[in-house]
Motif scaffolding. Structure first.
Motif, PDB file in Angstrom:
ATOM      1  N   THR A 138      44.249-132.192 -50.948  1.00 16.29           N
ATOM      2  CA  THR A 138      44.669-133.417 -51.610  1.00 16.29           C
ATOM      3  C   THR A 138      43.688-134.540 -51.314  1.00 16.29           C
ATOM      4  O   THR A 138      43.202-134.651 -50.182  1.00 16.29           O
ATOM      5  CB  THR A 138      46.096-133.802 -51.149  1.00 16.29           C
ATOM      6  N   THR A 140      44.529-137.480 -51.091  1.00 17.05           N
ATOM      7  CA  THR A 140      45.245-138.499 -50.316  1.00 17.05           C
ATOM      8  C   THR A 140      44.902-138.417 -48.828  1.00 17.05           C
ATOM      9  O   THR A 140      44.864-139.421 -48.135  1.00 17.05           O
ATOM     10  CB  THR A 140      46.778-138.333 -50.500  1.00 17.05           C
ATOM     11  N   GLY A 175      49.534-132.208 -51.709  1.00 19.15           N
ATOM     12  CA  GLY A 175      49.259-131.805 -53.085  1.00 19.15           C
ATOM     13  C   GLY A 175      50.484-131.366 -53.860  1.00 19.15           C
ATOM     14  O   GLY A 175      50.354-130.689 -54.879  1.00 19.15           O
ATOM     15  N   SER A 202      51.171-139.245 -53.461  1.00 17.35           N
ATOM     16  CA  SER A 202      50.667-139.756 -54.739  1.00 17.35           C
ATOM     17  C   SER A 202      51.575-139.430 -55.916  1.00 17.35           C
ATOM     18  O   SER A 202      51.615-140.193 -56.880  1.00 17.35           O
ATOM     19  CB  SER A 202      49.248-139.234 -54.989  1.00 17.35           C
TER      20      SER A 202
HETATM   21  N1  TZP Z   1      49.707-134.918 -44.454  1.00 17.56           N
HETATM   22  C1  TZP Z   1      49.251-133.757 -44.894  1.00 17.56           C
HETATM   23  S1  TZP Z   1      48.733-133.862 -46.513  1.00 17.56           S
HETATM   24  C2  TZP Z   1      49.161-135.487 -46.591  1.00 17.56           C
HETATM   25  C3  TZP Z   1      49.677-135.903 -45.378  1.00 17.56           C
HETATM   26  C4  TZP Z   1      50.143-137.259 -45.066  1.00 17.56           C
HETATM   27  C5  TZP Z   1      48.989-136.311 -47.808  1.00 17.56           C
HETATM   28  C6  TZP Z   1      49.733-135.777 -48.973  1.00 17.56           C
HETATM   29  O1  TZP Z   1      49.504-136.589 -50.093  1.00 17.56           O
HETATM   30  P1  TZP Z   1      49.803-136.113 -51.560  1.00 17.56           P
HETATM   31  O2  TZP Z   1      49.341-137.283 -52.418  1.00 17.56           O
HETATM   32  O3  TZP Z   1      51.271-135.899 -51.690  1.00 17.56           O
HETATM   33  O4  TZP Z   1      48.992-134.887 -51.806  1.00 17.56           O
END
Ligand code: TZP
Ligand code: MG
Length: 228
Positions: A138, A140, A175, A202
């Motif tokens: 991801t 993010t 993701g 996201s």
């Molecule tokens: N820990 C593992 S992946 C993540 C976190 C905080 C981010 C996940 O973000 P998204 O946008 O839901 O893929």
């Protein structure tokens, strides 16, 4: 908020312009709660202690209106100061026992786990729930240690069952969005233990309509929980 938390749709916030855009975080969180998000984690990796405390208090006022728990990522001190429902800590954060001491009884402490060992250790230390991942890569979170896929989640769930931790709630993260939530939930399940919900950043925070996005995710989780 003494009842058992509902982990079905677990929102993790992100305040960065790339994901939040120009929107107001409390507004987005409120919209997500209208859409059915069941638990919220305030995650801010860069803000000053003061800014994070101010935002945490604002978010807590919003989540309290909906009777939904607010957890704070990493910053146990902020959770203690605002008196919210708990924290989420990673493998490199404060030890769970120390967080428990600081927070006092009755608070929720969740731990991130990307392997069987991490998951079993967290359960043995008394974690209230586990955030399992990263499921899919991801944008993010770019520093993810390992991408484990639904099969990796399933192996961890199986190990939890085998070692007597069937009752520890679990969500997966990384993701996950409306187009893969049903698949993730079905493919992650082990024969004896399924996920309790999905954690998303996201898919809700960056959505044009966070309420509708949350509603769509919740309906997928509810459908996945119907025995068939
Ligand atoms: N820990 C593992 S992946 C993540 C976190 C905080 C981010 C996940 O973000 P998204 O946008 O839901 O893929
Ligand atoms: Mg952390």
């Amino acid at each position: 908020m003494a009842s058992k938390p509902d982990y079905s749709v677990y929102l993790v916030t992100d305040s960065t312009p790339a994901i939040l855009g120009a929107k107001d975080l409390p507004d987005v969180v409120e919209a997500s709660l209208r859409g059915g998000v069941t638990i919220v984690q305030y995650r801010d990796k860069t803000g000053s202690r003061e800014d994070v405390t101010v935002m945490a208090s604002k978010l807590h006022r919003v989540t309290q209106k909906y009777g939904v728990p607010l957890l704070i990522n990493d910053r146990v001190d902020v959770a203690v100061e605002i008196g919210c429902e708990g924290v989420h800590i990673g493998q490199d954060d404060m030890e769970l026992q120390q967080a428990r001491l600081l927070l006092g009884p009755g608070k929720i402490i969740g731990v991130t786990a990307s392997s069987k060992d991490e998951a079993l250790r967290a359960c043995a230390a008394g974690a209230d729930y586990l955030g399992i991942g990263t499921v899919y890569s991801t944008a993010t979170k770019k520093d993810t240690k390992s991408i484990i896929g639904p099969s990796g989640v399933s192996e961890i769930l199986h190990a939890l069952h085998e070692q007597g931790h069937s009752s520890t709630p679990t969500v997966c993260i990384g993701g996950v969005n409306a187009s893969n939530a049903s698949t993730v939930l079905s493919q992650s399940a082990s024969p004896q233990k399924s996920l309790d919900g999905i954690a998303v950043v996201s898919a809700v925070i960056a959505a044009d309509d966070p309420a509708a996005a949350s509603r769509q995710l919740l309906s997928q989780v509810i459908c996945a929980k119907i025995p068939h």
